[in-house]
Write a protein that holds these residues in place. Structure first.
Motif, PDB file in Angstrom:
ATOM      1  N   GLU A 133      16.338  30.857  29.993  1.00  0.00           N
ATOM      2  CA  GLU A 133      17.051  29.639  29.622  1.00  0.00           C
ATOM      3  C   GLU A 133      17.483  28.876  30.536  1.00  0.00           C
ATOM      4  O   GLU A 133      18.291  29.459  31.161  1.00  0.00           O
ATOM      5  N   LYS A 134      17.379  27.337  30.700  1.00  0.00           N
ATOM      6  CA  LYS A 134      17.869  26.981  31.742  1.00  0.00           C
ATOM      7  C   LYS A 134      17.328  27.202  33.158  1.00  0.00           C
ATOM      8  O   LYS A 134      18.206  26.768  34.068  1.00  0.00           O
ATOM      9  N   GLY A 135      16.360  27.888  33.290  1.00  0.00           N
ATOM     10  CA  GLY A 135      15.936  28.318  34.708  1.00  0.00           C
ATOM     11  C   GLY A 135      14.903  27.065  35.015  1.00  0.00           C
ATOM     12  O   GLY A 135      14.693  26.057  34.460  1.00  0.00           O
ATOM     13  N   SER A 136      14.257  27.496  36.197  1.00  0.00           N
ATOM     14  CA  SER A 136      13.595  26.447  36.744  1.00  0.00           C
ATOM     15  C   SER A 136      11.742  26.957  36.487  1.00  0.00           C
ATOM     16  O   SER A 136      11.493  28.032  36.814  1.00  0.00           O
ATOM     17  N   ALA A 137      11.009  26.040  36.294  1.00  0.00           N
ATOM     18  CA  ALA A 137       9.549  26.234  36.449  1.00  0.00           C
ATOM     19  C   ALA A 137       8.991  24.826  37.141  1.00  0.00           C
ATOM     20  O   ALA A 137       9.480  23.725  37.091  1.00  0.00           O
ATOM     21  N   CYS A 138       7.798  25.162  37.734  1.00  0.00           N
ATOM     22  CA  CYS A 138       7.227  23.941  38.491  1.00  0.00           C
ATOM     23  C   CYS A 138       5.848  23.509  37.883  1.00  0.00           C
ATOM     24  O   CYS A 138       5.145  24.611  37.656  1.00  0.00           O
ATOM     25  N   ILE A 139       5.827  22.612  37.083  1.00  0.00           N
ATOM     26  CA  ILE A 139       4.737  22.203  36.472  1.00  0.00           C
ATOM     27  C   ILE A 139       4.057  20.894  37.117  1.00  0.00           C
ATOM     28  O   ILE A 139       4.618  19.844  37.298  1.00  0.00           O
ATOM     29  N   ASN A 140       2.671  21.007  37.434  1.00  0.00           N
ATOM     30  CA  ASN A 140       1.778  20.220  38.265  1.00  0.00           C
ATOM     31  C   ASN A 140       2.802  19.770  39.475  1.00  0.00           C
ATOM     32  O   ASN A 140       2.709  18.468  40.048  1.00  0.00           O
ATOM     33  N   GLY A 141       3.471  20.728  40.143  1.00  0.00           N
ATOM     34  CA  GLY A 141       4.334  20.375  41.048  1.00  0.00           C
ATOM     35  C   GLY A 141       5.614  19.764  40.937  1.00  0.00           C
ATOM     36  O   GLY A 141       6.149  19.549  41.878  1.00  0.00           O
ATOM     37  N   ILE A 142       5.975  19.599  39.816  1.00  0.00           N
ATOM     38  CA  ILE A 142       7.409  19.165  39.319  1.00  0.00           C
ATOM     39  C   ILE A 142       8.274  20.134  38.998  1.00  0.00           C
ATOM     40  O   ILE A 142       8.032  20.884  38.203  1.00  0.00           O
ATOM     41  N   SER A 143       9.303  20.115  39.727  1.00  0.00           N
ATOM     42  CA  SER A 143      10.492  20.963  39.492  1.00  0.00           C
ATOM     43  C   SER A 143      11.138  20.566  38.131  1.00  0.00           C
ATOM     44  O   SER A 143      11.870  19.509  38.118  1.00  0.00           O
ATOM     45  N   LEU A 144      11.141  21.560  37.091  1.00  0.00           N
ATOM     46  CA  LEU A 144      11.861  21.136  35.892  1.00  0.00           C
ATOM     47  C   LEU A 144      12.792  22.217  35.145  1.00  0.00           C
ATOM     48  O   LEU A 144      12.345  23.323  35.520  1.00  0.00           O
ATOM     49  N   THR A 145      13.624  21.942  34.677  1.00  0.00           N
ATOM     50  CA  THR A 145      14.455  22.781  33.827  1.00  0.00           C
ATOM     51  C   THR A 145      13.984  23.100  32.618  1.00  0.00           C
ATOM     52  O   THR A 145      13.600  22.274  31.708  1.00  0.00           O
ATOM     53  N   VAL A 146      14.108  24.588  32.163  1.00  0.00           N
ATOM     54  CA  VAL A 146      13.245  24.639  30.821  1.00  0.00           C
ATOM     55  C   VAL A 146      14.355  25.232  29.835  1.00  0.00           C
ATOM     56  O   VAL A 146      15.354  25.515  30.331  1.00  0.00           O
ATOM     57  N   PHE A 147      13.988  24.873  28.708  1.00  0.00           N
ATOM     58  CA  PHE A 147      14.851  25.208  27.535  1.00  0.00           C
ATOM     59  C   PHE A 147      14.164  25.644  26.179  1.00  0.00           C
ATOM     60  O   PHE A 147      12.862  25.432  26.042  1.00  0.00           O
ATOM     61  N   GLU A 148      14.815  25.998  25.276  1.00  0.00           N
ATOM     62  CA  GLU A 148      14.307  26.381  24.025  1.00  0.00           C
ATOM     63  C   GLU A 148      12.849  27.526  24.258  1.00  0.00           C
ATOM     64  O   GLU A 148      11.905  27.293  23.758  1.00  0.00           O
ATOM     65  N   VAL A 149      13.308  28.441  25.167  1.00  0.00           N
ATOM     66  CA  VAL A 149      12.364  29.417  25.708  1.00  0.00           C
ATOM     67  C   VAL A 149      11.878  30.485  24.590  1.00  0.00           C
ATOM     68  O   VAL A 149      12.844  30.967  24.032  1.00  0.00           O
ATOM     69  N   LYS A 150      10.857  30.872  24.295  1.00  0.00           N
ATOM     70  CA  LYS A 150      10.266  31.803  23.411  1.00  0.00           C
ATOM     71  C   LYS A 150       9.441  32.850  24.188  1.00  0.00           C
ATOM     72  O   LYS A 150       9.350  32.369  25.439  1.00  0.00           O
ATOM     73  N   ARG A 151       8.999  33.557  23.537  1.00  0.00           N
ATOM     74  CA  ARG A 151       8.088  34.774  24.264  1.00  0.00           C
ATOM     75  C   ARG A 151       6.893  34.087  25.221  1.00  0.00           C
ATOM     76  O   ARG A 151       6.649  34.389  26.269  1.00  0.00           O
ATOM     77  N   THR A 152       6.251  33.134  24.574  1.00  0.00           N
ATOM     78  CA  THR A 152       5.140  32.466  25.352  1.00  0.00           C
ATOM     79  C   THR A 152       5.199  30.916  25.658  1.00  0.00           C
ATOM     80  O   THR A 152       4.192  30.429  25.894  1.00  0.00           O
ATOM     81  N   SER A 153       6.343  30.342  25.315  1.00  0.00           N
ATOM     82  CA  SER A 153       6.449  28.992  25.460  1.00  0.00           C
ATOM     83  C   SER A 153       7.795  28.364  26.025  1.00  0.00           C
ATOM     84  O   SER A 153       8.686  29.156  25.673  1.00  0.00           O
ATOM     85  N   PHE A 154       7.809  27.081  26.291  1.00  0.00           N
ATOM     86  CA  PHE A 154       9.217  26.586  26.449  1.00  0.00           C
ATOM     87  C   PHE A 154       9.182  25.104  26.430  1.00  0.00           C
ATOM     88  O   PHE A 154       8.059  24.709  26.553  1.00  0.00           O
ATOM     89  N   LYS A 155      10.178  24.544  26.572  1.00  0.00           N
ATOM     90  CA  LYS A 155      10.309  22.916  26.531  1.00  0.00           C
ATOM     91  C   LYS A 155      10.693  22.590  27.943  1.00  0.00           C
ATOM     92  O   LYS A 155      11.761  23.307  28.361  1.00  0.00           O
ATOM     93  N   VAL A 156      10.386  21.122  28.098  1.00  0.00           N
ATOM     94  CA  VAL A 156      11.044  20.507  29.378  1.00  0.00           C
ATOM     95  C   VAL A 156      11.348  19.139  28.897  1.00  0.00           C
ATOM     96  O   VAL A 156      10.577  18.758  28.016  1.00  0.00           O
ATOM     97  N   ALA A 157      12.564  18.619  29.467  1.00  0.00           N
ATOM     98  CA  ALA A 157      12.745  17.153  28.959  1.00  0.00           C
ATOM     99  C   ALA A 157      12.298  16.448  30.368  1.00  0.00           C
ATOM    100  O   ALA A 157      12.725  16.556  31.403  1.00  0.00           O
ATOM    101  N   ILE A 158      11.731  15.149  30.170  1.00  0.00           N
ATOM    102  CA  ILE A 158      11.280  14.368  31.002  1.00  0.00           C
ATOM    103  C   ILE A 158      12.160  13.104  31.142  1.00  0.00           C
ATOM    104  O   ILE A 158      12.118  12.383  29.964  1.00  0.00           O
ATOM    105  N   ILE A 159      12.848  12.655  32.224  1.00  0.00           N
ATOM    106  CA  ILE A 159      13.490  11.269  32.492  1.00  0.00           C
ATOM    107  C   ILE A 159      12.456  10.121  32.825  1.00  0.00           C
ATOM    108  O   ILE A 159      11.511  10.676  32.908  1.00  0.00           O
TER     109      ILE A 159
END
Length: 198
Positions: A133-159
């Motif tokens: 939760e609130k860690g980082s992941a890189c999606i298509n090269g974009i650094s994003l903060t993850v939230f609502e982390v589940k076993r095999t999924s997470f969400k990201v917010a895009i500005i």
């Protein structure tokens, strides 16, 4: 080494199959500044520039890369997120990104939030220990903060800025994206694995 802060978008102008590899010719605002042998992140994948001609550069992805990432599905007209290597005397605005994609994730939901967007991604369960939760992941090269982390999924917010300046705007439900997990988490997980076996 990269930061996950996208510099420019590139358009795939041509794709050529060479044996089990694919060569991509990409047009972008930064292509004319590139040099042969330079490492550039394409949708989060570190690739070596092979040629530069005006506003177009070319790179080749080998079979291993094509199978592990979404580059194998690229076609003419597709949009790529581009980032040059980080400068070590500058600020690290995103997080430490190697350009070594761990695999792909599938978009399972997109929702608009009155000026921003939320995306939910599903990933392979073997990577679950690397997502916090609130860690980082890189999606298509974009650094994003993850939230609502589940076993095999997470969400990201895009500005809005990220939405308008990257190819995240083309990601919809069931789209496949490249994902690179936090390298620090990988070392911790590897250390724990070794400690359990020795």
């Amino acid at each position: 080494m990269f930061t996950g802060i996208i510099e420019a978008s590139g358009i795939v102008k041509k794709v050529a199959v060479v044996g089990s590899n694919k060569t991509f010719w990409v047009e972008s605002p930064i292509s004319h500044e590139l040099k042969v042998d330079q490492s550039i992140s394409h949708n989060g994948v570190c690739l070596t520039v092979e040629s530069v001609a005006g506003s177009i550069h070319s790179v080749t992805a080998i079979d291993e890369t094509l199978n592990k990432t979404n580059l194998g599905t690229l076609k003419e007209g597709d949009l790529l997120n581009l980032e040059r290597c980080m400068i070590m005397n500058g600020r690290l605005d995103g997080h430490i990104v190697q350009g070594h994609v761990d695999g792909t994730a599938r978009c399972i939901a997109v929702s608009e939030k009155e000026g921003s967007w939320e995306y939910e991604f599903q990933f392979d369960e073997k990577f679950a220990p690397l997502v916090i939760e609130k860690g980082s992941a890189c999606i298509n090269g974009i650094s994003l903060t993850v939230f609502e982390v589940k076993r095999t999924s997470f969400k990201v917010a895009i500005i809005p800025y990220t939405y308008n300046h990257t190819n995240i705007k083309q990601v919809s439900e069931n789209s496949i994206v490249n994902i690179e997990f936090d390298v620090i988490g990988k070392y911790i997980m590897r250390s724990n694995e070794l400690n359990q076996h020795f």
